[in-house]
Design a protein around this motif. Structure first.
Motif, PDB file in Angstrom:
ATOM      1  N   GLU A 102       0.691  -1.015  -0.173  1.00  0.00           N
ATOM      2  CA  GLU A 102       0.260  -0.044   0.338  1.00  0.00           C
ATOM      3  C   GLU A 102       0.602   0.922   0.085  1.00  0.00           C
ATOM      4  OE1 GLU A 102      -3.756   0.914  -0.385  1.00  0.00           O
ATOM      5  OE2 GLU A 102      -2.220   3.006  -0.027  1.00  0.00           O
ATOM      6  N   SER A 143       0.562   4.359   0.379  1.00  0.00           N
ATOM      7  CA  SER A 143      -0.530   5.158   1.686  1.00  0.00           C
ATOM      8  C   SER A 143       0.451   5.176   3.037  1.00  0.00           C
ATOM      9  CB  SER A 143      -1.402   5.576   1.515  1.00  0.00           C
ATOM     10  OG  SER A 143      -2.569   5.157   1.843  1.00  0.00           O
ATOM     11  N   GLY A 191      -8.036   3.209   0.681  1.00  0.00           N
ATOM     12  CA  GLY A 191      -8.352   3.328  -0.033  1.00  0.00           C
ATOM     13  C   GLY A 191      -8.970   5.209  -0.611  1.00  0.00           C
ATOM     14  N   ILE A 232      -5.657  10.352   1.964  1.00  0.00           N
ATOM     15  CA  ILE A 232      -5.642  10.231   0.738  1.00  0.00           C
ATOM     16  C   ILE A 232      -6.771  11.139   0.181  1.00  0.00           C
ATOM     17  CG2 ILE A 232      -7.273   8.792  -1.095  1.00  0.00           C
ATOM     18  CD1 ILE A 232      -5.399   6.906   0.005  1.00  0.00           C
ATOM     19  N   MET A 255     -23.404  -1.547   1.261  1.00  0.00           N
ATOM     20  CA  MET A 255     -21.974  -1.320   1.689  1.00  0.00           C
ATOM     21  C   MET A 255     -21.682  -2.159   2.129  1.00  0.00           C
ATOM     22  SD  MET A 255     -20.342   1.755   0.181  1.00  0.00           S
ATOM     23  CE  MET A 255     -19.169   2.215  -0.176  1.00  0.00           C
ATOM     24  N   SER A 259       4.096   1.934   1.105  1.00  0.00           N
ATOM     25  CA  SER A 259       5.870   0.990  -0.357  1.00  0.00           C
ATOM     26  C   SER A 259       4.369   0.876  -1.225  1.00  0.00           C
ATOM     27  CB  SER A 259       5.288  -0.738  -0.368  1.00  0.00           C
ATOM     28  OG  SER A 259       5.930  -0.747   1.227  1.00  0.00           O
ATOM     29  N   VAL A 300       4.112  -0.448  -5.779  1.00  0.00           N
ATOM     30  CA  VAL A 300       4.992  -0.881  -6.704  1.00  0.00           C
ATOM     31  C   VAL A 300       5.085   0.464  -7.935  1.00  0.00           C
ATOM     32  CG1 VAL A 300       3.884  -2.914  -7.906  1.00  0.00           C
ATOM     33  CG2 VAL A 300       3.435  -2.744  -5.291  1.00  0.00           C
ATOM     34  N   ALA A 348      -5.661  -4.430  -7.094  1.00  0.00           N
ATOM     35  CA  ALA A 348      -6.157  -3.697  -6.110  1.00  0.00           C
ATOM     36  C   ALA A 348      -6.142  -2.815  -5.495  1.00  0.00           C
ATOM     37  CB  ALA A 348      -7.094  -4.432  -4.844  1.00  0.00           C
ATOM     38  N   PHE A 391     -10.274   4.631  -9.308  1.00  0.00           N
ATOM     39  CA  PHE A 391      -9.967   5.911  -9.264  1.00  0.00           C
ATOM     40  C   PHE A 391      -8.041   6.734  -8.987  1.00  0.00           C
ATOM     41  CE2 PHE A 391     -14.164   4.250  -8.392  1.00  0.00           C
ATOM     42  CZ  PHE A 391     -14.835   5.435  -8.659  1.00  0.00           C
ATOM     43  N   PHE A 409       2.806   0.038 -13.476  1.00  0.00           N
ATOM     44  CA  PHE A 409       3.830  -0.976 -13.078  1.00  0.00           C
ATOM     45  C   PHE A 409       3.733  -2.481 -13.779  1.00  0.00           C
ATOM     46  CE2 PHE A 409      -0.025  -0.558 -10.433  1.00  0.00           C
ATOM     47  CZ  PHE A 409      -0.568  -2.231 -10.693  1.00  0.00           C
ATOM     48  N   PHE A 430     -20.897  -3.108  -6.808  1.00  0.00           N
ATOM     49  CA  PHE A 430     -19.031  -2.720  -5.632  1.00  0.00           C
ATOM     50  C   PHE A 430     -19.040  -3.741  -4.189  1.00  0.00           C
ATOM     51  CE2 PHE A 430     -16.085  -0.787  -2.806  1.00  0.00           C
ATOM     52  CZ  PHE A 430     -14.576  -1.197  -4.080  1.00  0.00           C
TER      53      PHE A 430
HETATM   54  C1  LIG Z   1     -15.411  10.967  -4.262  1.00  0.00           C
HETATM   55  C2  LIG Z   1     -15.892   9.339  -4.406  1.00  0.00           C
HETATM   56  C3  LIG Z   1     -16.915   8.656  -4.004  1.00  0.00           C
HETATM   57  C4  LIG Z   1     -17.295   7.026  -3.779  1.00  0.00           C
HETATM   58  N1  LIG Z   1     -17.908   7.060  -3.258  1.00  0.00           N
HETATM   59  C5  LIG Z   1     -19.029   5.405  -3.475  1.00  0.00           C
HETATM   60  C6  LIG Z   1     -19.672   5.172  -2.997  1.00  0.00           C
HETATM   61  O1  LIG Z   1     -20.926   6.093  -2.185  1.00  0.00           O
HETATM   62  N2  LIG Z   1     -19.777   3.527  -2.836  1.00  0.00           N
HETATM   63  C7  LIG Z   1     -19.510   2.394  -3.833  1.00  0.00           C
HETATM   64  O2  LIG Z   1     -19.861   1.779  -4.244  1.00  0.00           O
HETATM   65  N3  LIG Z   1     -18.184   2.944  -3.659  1.00  0.00           N
HETATM   66  C8  LIG Z   1     -18.291   4.615  -4.285  1.00  0.00           C
HETATM   67  N4  LIG Z   1     -16.936   4.899  -5.045  1.00  0.00           N
HETATM   68  C9  LIG Z   1     -16.097   4.269  -5.336  1.00  0.00           C
HETATM   69  C10 LIG Z   1     -14.803   3.659  -4.648  1.00  0.00           C
HETATM   70  O3  LIG Z   1     -13.813   3.854  -5.322  1.00  0.00           O
HETATM   71  C11 LIG Z   1     -15.127   1.929  -4.156  1.00  0.00           C
HETATM   72  O4  LIG Z   1     -16.308   1.665  -3.248  1.00  0.00           O
HETATM   73  C12 LIG Z   1     -13.817   1.668  -3.478  1.00  0.00           C
HETATM   74  O5  LIG Z   1     -13.033   2.498  -2.552  1.00  0.00           O
HETATM   75  C13 LIG Z   1     -13.148   0.789  -4.632  1.00  0.00           C
HETATM   76  O6  LIG Z   1     -11.886   0.449  -3.881  1.00  0.00           O
HETATM   77  P1  LIG Z   1     -10.751  -0.114  -4.081  1.00  0.00           P
HETATM   78  O7  LIG Z   1      -9.793  -0.954  -3.254  1.00  0.00           O
HETATM   79  O8  LIG Z   1     -10.703  -1.339  -6.003  1.00  0.00           O
HETATM   80  O9  LIG Z   1      -9.805   1.092  -4.255  1.00  0.00           O
HETATM   81  P2  LIG Z   1      -9.076   2.083  -3.467  1.00  0.00           P
HETATM   82  O10 LIG Z   1     -10.043   2.217  -3.175  1.00  0.00           O
HETATM   83  O11 LIG Z   1      -8.948   2.757  -4.832  1.00  0.00           O
HETATM   84  O12 LIG Z   1      -8.015   1.664  -3.103  1.00  0.00           O
HETATM   85  C14 LIG Z   1      -7.320   1.224  -3.816  1.00  0.00           C
HETATM   86  C15 LIG Z   1      -5.741   1.458  -2.864  1.00  0.00           C
HETATM   87  O13 LIG Z   1      -4.997   1.401  -3.556  1.00  0.00           O
HETATM   88  C16 LIG Z   1      -3.653   1.985  -3.892  1.00  0.00           C
HETATM   89  N5  LIG Z   1      -2.247   1.720  -4.847  1.00  0.00           N
HETATM   90  C17 LIG Z   1      -3.078   2.588  -5.790  1.00  0.00           C
HETATM   91  N6  LIG Z   1      -1.699   1.982  -6.368  1.00  0.00           N
HETATM   92  C18 LIG Z   1      -0.355   1.580  -5.900  1.00  0.00           C
HETATM   93  C19 LIG Z   1       1.032   1.035  -6.221  1.00  0.00           C
HETATM   94  N7  LIG Z   1       1.241   1.104  -7.672  1.00  0.00           N
HETATM   95  N8  LIG Z   1       1.304   0.773  -5.005  1.00  0.00           N
HETATM   96  C20 LIG Z   1       0.978   0.411  -3.714  1.00  0.00           C
HETATM   97  N9  LIG Z   1      -0.425   0.776  -3.643  1.00  0.00           N
HETATM   98  C21 LIG Z   1      -1.204   1.250  -4.447  1.00  0.00           C
HETATM   99  C22 LIG Z   1      -3.342   2.784  -3.395  1.00  0.00           C
HETATM  100  O14 LIG Z   1      -3.229   3.957  -2.030  1.00  0.00           O
HETATM  101  C23 LIG Z   1      -5.542   2.838  -2.339  1.00  0.00           C
HETATM  102  O15 LIG Z   1      -5.209   2.471  -1.084  1.00  0.00           O
HETATM  103  C24 LIG Z   1     -16.322   6.429  -4.649  1.00  0.00           C
HETATM  104  C25 LIG Z   1     -15.127   6.637  -5.464  1.00  0.00           C
HETATM  105  C26 LIG Z   1     -15.027   7.997  -4.924  1.00  0.00           C
HETATM  106  C27 LIG Z   1     -13.849   8.811  -5.675  1.00  0.00           C
END
Ligand SMILES: Cc1cc2nc3c(=O)[nH]c(=O)nc-3n(C[C@H](O)[C@H](O)[C@H](O)COP(=O)(O)OP(=O)(O)OC[C@H]3O[C@@H](n4cnc5c(N)ncnc54)[C@H](O)[C@@H]3O)c2cc1C
Length: 537
Positions: free
Chosen positions: A35, A37, A42, A48, A64, A106, A108, A157, A161, A368, A412
């Motif tokens: 991760e 951050s 996320g 973030i 949710m 960390s 990637v 993962a 966004f 990456f 989701f």
């Molecule tokens: C403003 C906003 C509002 C939202 N509201 C909703 C909602 O109400 N309901 C809903 O279901 N969804 C909502 N979403 C969608 C939301 O993105 C998902 O709910 C969920 O957070 C996605 O999870 P995820 O783990 O796939 O990605 P993320 O939450 O984006 O997490 C990805 C993680 O990967 C890490 N990462 C990325 N690249 C790297 C790398 N190269 N090396 C190491 N770490 C890395 C990031 O730091 C982050 O912590 C919203 C999105 C946004 C932007």
């Protein structure tokens, strides 16, 4: 849990990475999470900073949530603030003791597929070779040192966004604009906008929610949207129109979802129209010709829908002016004057604009990966609906030890969890890999995406699609955690009724099979139905 000594690298510790970590452990894999951050969560992680102060979820907290862990606090709002979701994720990782698998700070920056020490980089690679491994290279953001390690599997993962979608409007049409331009990720609250003139560019959730909030204090708030979406309230009238209930309690109901799934494209389109008439009458010209928020699309093709609590109300009060449909966009700027035009030649000038807020969304960042992997998934980050093409939104065609989780937009959390369960069961050998034939047949390129179903696992990822429940059930069936509804009808008709005609609950997928806890799951299903029924009465 017996470990099978197979290692899995998970990139990202947002909701998708978090539940992939838990599922990896449950299936005997040894996870290492990267991760970038310093904290979990996320998008939901306040540090973030992608969420604004008053952001609340667009589906209720009963949807949710993960299938075996609820919010444990009945006082929370039905659409929780993002900080509540963040706290929920903290509670979840603490409960399942997941943080010990995580390397925070960390990032990637390189992923290679290797075979016997050699990088697999030609087009004729043989990934079926059981010796194929994944080499992860990352940088520690604190000491700036670089490390590498080899794993058996990889779960990506990192989400959809990662960074703001690039905008040519910003680079070209707004070049001469002397006011301030921000992206929605930098919007926190409406304080800076008191008495100002603001243009919000975009037509999806953030554009609606941010404009609704700033319009409470702005002098002028103008929304310019390229697409044209129906705006549904987060609360919708129930069957007999006596109460408002969360939209997910209507949209994800199982019996209706299956009915919709069996419709032809034409009938599905008719049904969407009926729903729009029922839930958004004030957005349809022939019903309400004088409305300030008419949805206008010549062929009904691009219409999506967005959930917002108060956007429509603010437009109707005249606090937001809307330029939507017919491809309205910003076409030029000069000083603090902005020109807004559409595809049928209309043009309007707005003067004294202080701010433009770009709500044009986000894109993933898979930089990456090497070219070959990106080519195999047809990576197009600017395609907000399908940035990567995958088999069942999970597997790339020739990289069997790499899986993507959450590279789609729909129900989701429930789907992400089921996908994580599926991926880790496959990686651990509990269920077989899809065959090459299945992958080749089920893989949909951007060009040949023309299947007949309304919604199936190959359709472009899309938030709040009707059919999400069916999609979850399909994955659940493949991994053996879908209750046999016909059998249940005989053995437990009351539970059957709740599952089939009641409200969607992720706990459904803990009633049978691997990782089940039928007693707790049944209690959860009954509880959620009781809460919704009380709302509906
Ligand atoms: C403003 C906003 C509002 C939202 N509201 C909703 C909602 O109400 N309901 C809903 O279901 N969804 C909502 N979403 C969608 C939301 O993105 C998902 O709910 C969920 O957070 C996605 O999870 P995820 O783990 O796939 O990605 P993320 O939450 O984006 O997490 C990805 C993680 O990967 C890490 N990462 C990325 N690249 C790297 C790398 N190269 N090396 C190491 N770490 C890395 C990031 O730091 C982050 O912590 C919203 C999105 C946004 C932007």
């Amino acid at each position: 849990m017996i470990e099978n000594n197979k290692t899995v690298a998970i990139i990202g510790y947002g909701p998708a990475g978090i539940c992939s970590t838990k599922c990896s452990i449950e299936n005997g894999l040894i996870p290492t999470v990267f991760e970038m951050s310093s904290e979990l969560g996320g998008v939901w992680n306040p540090s973030i900073g992608k969420c604004w102060d008053n952001l609340t979820t667009n589906v209720s907290r009963y949807v949710m949530c993960f299938s075996d862990f609820d919010y444990h606090n009945d006082d929370y709002d039905i659409f929780p603030n993002y900080k509540t979701v963040y706290q929920y994720l903290i509670n979840y990782v603490n409960h399942f003791d997941l943080n010990k698998y995580v390397l925070f700070n960390s990032m990637v920056f390189k992923v290679e597929r290797i075979n016997g020490g050699n990088t697999i980089d030609d087009d004729n690679e043989n990934d079926d070779d059981k010796n194929s491994k994944i080499k992860i290279t990352w940088r520690n953001n604190i000491n700036n040192k670089t490390y590498s390690k080899i794993f058996d599997f990889l779960i990506v993962a990192t989400g959809l966004f990662s960074k703001p979608q690039s905008s040519s409007v910003y680079e070209n049409e707004l070049k001469q604009f002397t006011g301030k331009i921000i992206h929605s990720q930098d919007y926190k609250n409406n304080e800076n906008y008191k008495g100002k003139n603001v243009v919000v560019l975009g037509s999806s959730t953030s554009a609606c929610e941010i404009s609704a909030e700033i319009s409470m204090v702005t002098k002028k708030c103008i929304v310019v949207g390229h697409e044209n979406s129906f705006i549904y309230g987060k609360l919708l009238p129930n069957e007999n129109g006596t109460k408002l209930v969360p939209l997910d309690s209507i949209l994800f109901q199982r019996s209706k979802s299956y009915e919709q799934q069996s419709l032809s494209k034409e009938d599905f389109s008719k049904l969407k129209k009926q729903m729009n008439i029922k839930y958004c009458p004030n957005q349809i010209k022939h019903i309400n010709p004088t409305s300030k928020i008419i949805v206008n699309s010549p062929n009904d093709k691009t219409l999506g829908f967005v959930a917002s609590l108060s956007y429509v109300e603010q437009v109707e009060k005249g606090l937001i002016s809307v330029f939507c449909g017919n491809q309205f966009t910003i076409t030029s700027s000069s000083g603090k004057t902005i020109t807004i035009s559409n595809s049928i030649g209309e043009s309007f000038k707005e003067e004294n604009i202080d701010f433009v807020i770009l709500c044009n969304g986000y894109q993933p960042d898979l930089s990456f990966f090497d070219e070959n992997i990106l080519k195999s998934v047809d990576y197009l980050p600017s395609d907000s609906k399908r940035p990567v093409c995958l088999y069942k939104n999970i597997f790339a065609p020739n990289s069997k030890n790499i899986a993507f989780v959450s590279f789609f937009r729909s129900l989701f959390v429930a789907e992400v969890e089921l996908m994580s369960r599926m991926i880790t069961m496959i990686f651990s050998g509990k269920i077989p890999y899809p065959t090459d034939h299945e992958i080749q047949n089920g893989f949909v390129n951007r060009e040949n995406n023309n299947n007949n179903n309304n919604n199936n696992t190959n359709d472009p990822p899309y938030f709040l699609v009707a059919g999400s429940t069916v999609l979850c059930d399909q994955i659940a069936k493949e991994i053996g955690v879908l209750p046999d509804f016909e059998k249940l009808k005989q053995t437990d008709p009351k539970l059957y009724e709740l599952l089939w005609n009641g409200y969607f609950t992720p706990a459904t997928y803990r009633l049978v099979g691997c990782g089940s806890n039928p007693k707790v799951a049944k209690e959860m299903i009954e509880k959620v139905n009781k809460i919704y029924n009380n709302l509906c009465d």
